[in-house]
Design a protein around this motif. Structure first.
Motif, mmCIF file in Angstrom:
data_model
loop_
_atom_site.group_PDB
_atom_site.id
_atom_site.type_symbol
_atom_site.label_atom_id
_atom_site.label_comp_id
_atom_site.label_asym_id
_atom_site.label_seq_id
_atom_site.Cartn_x
_atom_site.Cartn_y
_atom_site.Cartn_z
ATOM 1 N N ASN A 1 0.846 -1.184 0.000
ATOM 2 C CA ASN A 1 0.000 0.000 0.000
ATOM 3 C C ASN A 1 0.883 1.237 0.000
ATOM 4 O O ASN A 1 1.979 1.229 0.569
ATOM 5 C CB ASN A 1 -0.913 0.013 1.230
ATOM 6 N N ARG A 2 0.391 2.282 -0.614
ATOM 7 C CA ARG A 2 1.174 3.510 -0.751
ATOM 8 C C ARG A 2 0.475 4.636 0.011
ATOM 9 O O ARG A 2 -0.614 5.063 -0.370
ATOM 10 C CB ARG A 2 1.316 3.843 -2.229
ATOM 11 N N PRO A 3 1.090 5.119 1.076
ATOM 12 C CA PRO A 3 0.456 6.175 1.869
ATOM 13 C C PRO A 3 0.466 7.512 1.135
ATOM 14 O O PRO A 3 1.342 7.787 0.312
ATOM 15 C CB PRO A 3 1.322 6.238 3.125
ATOM 16 N N THR A 4 -0.525 8.322 1.464
ATOM 17 C CA THR A 4 -0.621 9.680 0.937
ATOM 18 C C THR A 4 -0.195 10.649 2.031
ATOM 19 O O THR A 4 -0.640 10.525 3.178
ATOM 20 C CB THR A 4 -2.062 9.995 0.507
ATOM 21 N N PHE A 5 0.655 11.588 1.683
ATOM 22 C CA PHE A 5 1.098 12.632 2.609
ATOM 23 C C PHE A 5 0.509 13.954 2.126
ATOM 24 O O PHE A 5 0.657 14.308 0.952
ATOM 25 C CB PHE A 5 2.624 12.695 2.651
ATOM 26 N N SER A 6 -0.144 14.663 3.021
ATOM 27 C CA SER A 6 -0.899 15.851 2.645
ATOM 28 C C SER A 6 -0.473 17.058 3.451
ATOM 29 O O SER A 6 0.044 16.932 4.556
ATOM 30 C CB SER A 6 -2.394 15.592 2.868
ATOM 31 N N ILE A 7 -0.730 18.226 2.888
ATOM 32 C CA ILE A 7 -0.524 19.477 3.618
ATOM 33 C C ILE A 7 -1.883 20.135 3.816
ATOM 34 O O ILE A 7 -2.789 20.005 2.999
ATOM 35 C CB ILE A 7 0.469 20.421 2.913
ATOM 36 N N ASP A 8 -2.000 20.827 4.933
ATOM 37 C CA ASP A 8 -3.208 21.572 5.265
ATOM 38 C C ASP A 8 -2.822 22.622 6.308
ATOM 39 O O ASP A 8 -1.634 22.830 6.569
ATOM 40 C CB ASP A 8 -4.327 20.640 5.749
ATOM 41 N N ALA A 9 -3.802 23.252 6.917
ATOM 42 C CA ALA A 9 -3.511 24.312 7.881
ATOM 43 C C ALA A 9 -2.690 23.802 9.073
ATOM 44 O O ALA A 9 -1.876 24.546 9.627
ATOM 45 C CB ALA A 9 -4.820 24.938 8.376
ATOM 46 N N ASP A 10 -2.873 22.542 9.446
ATOM 47 C CA ASP A 10 -2.132 21.986 10.573
ATOM 48 C C ASP A 10 -0.811 21.333 10.177
ATOM 49 O O ASP A 10 0.020 21.045 11.031
ATOM 50 C CB ASP A 10 -2.990 20.941 11.297
ATOM 51 N N ASN A 11 -0.640 21.063 8.899
ATOM 52 C CA ASN A 11 0.568 20.412 8.373
ATOM 53 C C ASN A 11 1.040 21.209 7.166
ATOM 54 O O ASN A 11 0.797 20.809 6.022
ATOM 55 C CB ASN A 11 0.257 18.968 7.967
ATOM 56 N N PRO A 12 1.674 22.356 7.403
ATOM 57 C CA PRO A 12 1.974 23.276 6.301
ATOM 58 C C PRO A 12 3.060 22.763 5.360
ATOM 59 O O PRO A 12 3.876 21.922 5.725
ATOM 60 C CB PRO A 12 2.425 24.545 7.020
ATOM 61 N N GLY A 13 3.030 23.300 4.167
ATOM 62 C CA GLY A 13 4.023 22.990 3.140
ATOM 63 C C GLY A 13 3.941 24.038 2.051
ATOM 64 O O GLY A 13 3.522 23.752 0.931
ATOM 65 N N SER A 14 4.315 25.267 2.397
ATOM 66 C CA SER A 14 4.147 26.375 1.452
ATOM 67 C C SER A 14 4.965 26.184 0.182
ATOM 68 O O SER A 14 4.573 26.664 -0.884
ATOM 69 C CB SER A 14 4.488 27.712 2.115
ATOM 70 N N ASP A 15 6.106 25.473 0.269
ATOM 71 C CA ASP A 15 6.927 25.277 -0.929
ATOM 72 C C ASP A 15 6.186 24.444 -1.968
ATOM 73 O O ASP A 15 6.074 24.840 -3.130
ATOM 74 C CB ASP A 15 8.267 24.641 -0.566
ATOM 75 N N VAL A 16 5.640 23.309 -1.580
ATOM 76 C CA VAL A 16 4.935 22.466 -2.543
ATOM 77 C C VAL A 16 3.605 23.101 -2.956
ATOM 78 O O VAL A 16 3.199 22.992 -4.118
ATOM 79 C CB VAL A 16 4.750 21.020 -2.020
ATOM 80 N N ALA A 17 2.945 23.808 -2.053
ATOM 81 C CA ALA A 17 1.696 24.490 -2.416
ATOM 82 C C ALA A 17 1.968 25.589 -3.440
ATOM 83 O O ALA A 17 1.250 25.709 -4.442
ATOM 84 C CB ALA A 17 1.036 25.081 -1.169
ATOM 85 N N GLY A 18 3.012 26.364 -3.215
ATOM 86 C CA GLY A 18 3.343 27.444 -4.142
ATOM 87 C C GLY A 18 3.763 26.926 -5.502
ATOM 88 O O GLY A 18 3.352 27.466 -6.540
ATOM 89 N N GLU A 19 4.570 25.870 -5.525
ATOM 90 C CA GLU A 19 5.013 25.327 -6.814
ATOM 91 C C GLU A 19 3.861 24.665 -7.555
ATOM 92 O O GLU A 19 3.784 24.746 -8.784
ATOM 93 C CB GLU A 19 6.168 24.351 -6.628
ATOM 94 N N THR A 20 2.942 24.031 -6.832
ATOM 95 C CA THR A 20 1.779 23.442 -7.483
ATOM 96 C C THR A 20 0.891 24.538 -8.071
ATOM 97 O O THR A 20 0.387 24.409 -9.197
ATOM 98 C CB THR A 20 0.985 22.561 -6.502
ATOM 99 N N ALA A 21 0.726 25.635 -7.344
ATOM 100 C CA ALA A 21 -0.039 26.771 -7.873
ATOM 101 C C ALA A 21 0.651 27.341 -9.112
ATOM 102 O O ALA A 21 -0.010 27.663 -10.112
ATOM 103 C CB ALA A 21 -0.199 27.850 -6.802
ATOM 104 N N ALA A 22 1.972 27.450 -9.069
ATOM 105 C CA ALA A 22 2.717 27.942 -10.238
ATOM 106 C C ALA A 22 2.556 26.998 -11.426
ATOM 107 O O ALA A 22 2.393 27.444 -12.567
ATOM 108 C CB ALA A 22 4.197 28.110 -9.881
ATOM 109 N N ALA A 23 2.593 25.698 -11.155
ATOM 110 C CA ALA A 23 2.424 24.716 -12.231
ATOM 111 C C ALA A 23 1.053 24.848 -12.876
ATOM 112 O O ALA A 23 0.935 24.843 -14.108
ATOM 113 C CB ALA A 23 2.615 23.299 -11.681
ATOM 114 N N LEU A 24 0.017 24.975 -12.053
ATOM 115 C CA LEU A 24 -1.327 25.113 -12.612
ATOM 116 C C LEU A 24 -1.497 26.434 -13.354
ATOM 117 O O LEU A 24 -2.154 26.484 -14.398
ATOM 118 C CB LEU A 24 -2.373 24.946 -11.512
ATOM 119 N N ALA A 25 -0.896 27.497 -12.840
ATOM 120 C CA ALA A 25 -0.987 28.790 -13.524
ATOM 121 C C ALA A 25 -0.266 28.742 -14.868
ATOM 122 O O ALA A 25 -0.815 29.172 -15.897
ATOM 123 C CB ALA A 25 -0.402 29.888 -12.642
#
Length: 167
Positions: free
Chosen positions: A131-155
């Motif tokens: 099984n392959r676990p999923t690792f997520s970011i949210d308000a309690d588990n921040p990850g601004s680097d991956v969130a910002g790069e994902t936003a840049a990728a989508l833009a």
């Protein structure tokens, strides 16, 4: 461009150009109730790391925007478009706004697969036995680097598709 096709995860189309690759990791994201089966593997292993995958999409999209004529002349424009659509679809599945206007409950599923477990398996992604676990970011588990790069990728990907007339 063929390298990227070889990195595809998920349900592959019948006309997938890398004939030795088949559907793989179709249950990715089941642990968080999302379909995270798509996307791309990272550099020859089977983890799907959101940050480098998003950086790849951003770089490919900007290259497609800046050097569109070169991609057309080389015949690589269709492959580029397929790669960007495959990545954008994955990122859209990886983001969950929970159906609210409030961003405090938003989640970005930033990684699928455990690097330690993955690196102990020397086989094809079609044959992953664990099984392959999923690792997520949210308000309690921040990850601004991956969130910002994902936003840049989508833009950047959105700009690329808009440039093709595909809104």
């Amino acid at each position: 461009m063929e390298f990227y096709y070889a990195q595809y995860a998920g349900d592959l189309p019948e006309d997938h150009p890398v004939d030795w690759r088949n559907d793989s990791v179709l249950n990715d994201g089941a642990d968080v109730g999302r379909d995270l089966s798509g996307g791309m593997f990272d550099a020859g292993d089977h983890v799907k790391f959101g940050f480098p995958m998003a950086n790849t999409a951003t770089t490919l999209a900007w290259g497609g925007l800046e050097f569109s004529e070169g991609y057309r002349q080389s015949g690589a424009d269709q492959a580029l478009t397929e790669h960007l659509r495959h990545l954008a679809d994955y990122f859209l599945n990886a983001y969950d706004d929970k159906g609210t206007a409030d961003i405090s409950d938003d989640v970005l599923h930033a990684q699928v697969g455990d690097g330690h477990q993955d690196h102990s398996f020397w086989g094809a992604p079609e044959d992953i036995p664990h099984n392959r676990p999923t690792f997520s970011i949210d308000a309690d588990n921040p990850g601004s680097d991956v969130a910002g790069e994902t936003a840049a990728a989508l833009a950047a990907t959105s700009m690329y598709f808009r440039n093709l007339g595909d809104t």
